[in-house]
Design a protein around this motif. Structure first.
Motif, mmCIF file in Angstrom:
data_model
loop_
_atom_site.group_PDB
_atom_site.id
_atom_site.type_symbol
_atom_site.label_atom_id
_atom_site.label_comp_id
_atom_site.label_asym_id
_atom_site.label_seq_id
_atom_site.Cartn_x
_atom_site.Cartn_y
_atom_site.Cartn_z
ATOM 1 N N ILE A 78 1.248 19.060 3.065
ATOM 2 C CA ILE A 78 2.613 18.982 3.586
ATOM 3 C C ILE A 78 3.402 20.207 3.128
ATOM 4 N N TRP A 119 6.012 19.929 7.864
ATOM 5 C CA TRP A 119 4.761 20.120 8.601
ATOM 6 C C TRP A 119 3.620 19.344 7.952
ATOM 7 N N ASP A 120 2.794 18.718 8.775
ATOM 8 C CA ASP A 120 1.540 18.120 8.341
ATOM 9 C C ASP A 120 0.442 19.091 8.765
ATOM 10 N N GLN A 133 -2.758 17.687 10.494
ATOM 11 C CA GLN A 133 -2.573 17.353 11.905
ATOM 12 C C GLN A 133 -2.147 18.558 12.736
ATOM 13 N N TRP A 135 5.658 16.728 10.986
ATOM 14 C CA TRP A 135 5.654 15.316 10.619
ATOM 15 C C TRP A 135 7.038 14.732 10.874
ATOM 16 N N CYS A 136 8.090 15.507 10.537
ATOM 17 C CA CYS A 136 9.455 15.081 10.827
ATOM 18 C C CYS A 136 10.363 16.301 10.752
#
Length: 130
Positions: free
Chosen positions: A27, A40-41, A44, A48-49
């Motif tokens: 993260i 950021w993830d 993936q 992320w948000c």
């Protein structure tokens, strides 16, 4: 195998700060001059948000809680408030807001040895330990 589609969520203004999450190593948070912070993830390969400053003031600093991987603090040079977000609870409403500077916050950091302490430096020529 075809490449994944490009990520369309990006900063549209200059990115000013980045911070790795020490508890969740995949993260990363980045923030820009419009007050947008993207978490950021990297596993993936997508956001992320997002957090958006209601005042749209530039984020001068951000820091992850060294013990609690989903607590993030942000500050701005144009706003006197330091905002603590618990990303599990809300990305629109801070868990807490700290106000102790006049004229904006230049930088802040969480104490890595004791999460109860933060330090901030402001345009008012003061360093505050919270």
């Amino acid at each position: 195998i075809p490449a994944p589609p490009p990520n369309t969520t990006v900063h549209s203004n200059p990115c000013l700060r980045t911070s790795w999450n020490s508890k969740v190593p995949h993260i990363l948070a980045s923030s820009d001059s419009s007050g947008l912070t993207i978490v950021w993830d990297l596993r993936q390969k997508k956001p992320w948000c997002t957090l958006l400053s209601p005042e749209k003031s530039p984020t001068s600093s951000l820091s992850w809680n060294p013990s609690e991987g989903l607590h993030l603090i942000t500050a701005s040079t144009e706003n006197d408030a330091i905002k603590l977000y618990d990303l599990r609870a809300s990305t629109t409403m801070p868990l807490a807001t700290l106000g102790g500077h006049k004229g904006g916050v230049l930088d802040l950091d969480w104490c890595e040895e004791d999460e109860r302490f933060l330090v901030s430096a402001g345009n008012d020529n003061r360093t505050v330990i919270w």
